[in-house]
Enzyme design. Sequence first.
Site, PDB file in Angstrom:
ATOM      1  CE  LYS A  99      -4.685  21.947  58.456  1.00  0.00           C
ATOM      2  NZ  LYS A  99      -5.698  21.275  57.613  1.00  0.00           N
ATOM      3  N   GLY A 102     -10.606  16.168  59.651  1.00  0.00           N
ATOM      4  CA  GLY A 102     -10.246  14.816  59.214  1.00  0.00           C
ATOM      5  C   GLY A 102      -9.362  14.086  60.217  1.00  0.00           C
ATOM      6  CD  GLU A 108      -4.315  18.297  58.533  1.00  0.00           C
ATOM      7  OE1 GLU A 108      -4.968  17.795  57.600  1.00  0.00           O
ATOM      8  OE2 GLU A 108      -4.847  18.929  59.451  1.00  0.00           O
TER       9      GLU A 108
END
Length: 224
Positions: A99, A102, A108
């Site tokens: 991940k 972005g 996150e």
Amino acid sequence: MGMEAPQQDIQKEMAAEAALDFVSAGDVIGIGTGSTTNFFIDSLVKIKSKIDAAVASSEVSAERLRAVGIRVIDLNHAGELPLYVDSADEATSNGYLIKGGGGALTREKIVASACGKFVCIIDTSKLCGILGSFPLPIEVIPMAQGLVSRRLVQMGGTPVVRERFQTDNGNIVIDVRNLDLTDPLRVEQELNCVAGVVENGIFGRQSADVLLVGGDNDVRQLNL
Ligand code: 5RP
């Protein structure tokens, strides 16, 4: 990243819609970041009176949630949450993820850690056998850019500093290719031991509990 085929968006939207089944009345929900999560926020609007609030993993998601009338609260006021919904750049069928495409990887991982169940919503292009085709994002304290880059090279990686980018925490992101990620748990831990690394985008310890994979005709659910 770049132009996306509309079909990929349809798959993302289908996976996002399927995640609504995991929402219970009165929940405070952890919300990720990115285009797939945006589809989830759009779907959540339909049942917004059912939920209590959301905890966002980025400023941009928080803004989007507020714009559609969903209350956003601070993680420190929320405690343990039942559900985290977010996407990924890559996912193995056993729930290990990359991940941070972005750049929101640290928040996150924090929000995912506070949530009982991580439902990861992806389109089929994100599924892979071994992680590592997507460059691994690493959030780094700015003064450690050179140091961390050298350590990454020593580990066999090819680091590139993400240009004109600052995280919500005021740090830089280094995207690294060519690391051997066959043992994601080991590399996740090893990277976080390098001084100056805030967090890396391998979600090994914080893997997905459920993968919802949007396909051409349906959504496949993998319970992990
Ligand atoms: C943001 C992320 C995203 O979940 C990941 O980049 C996938 O994004 P998208 O849903 O736009 O394909 O980790 O930091």
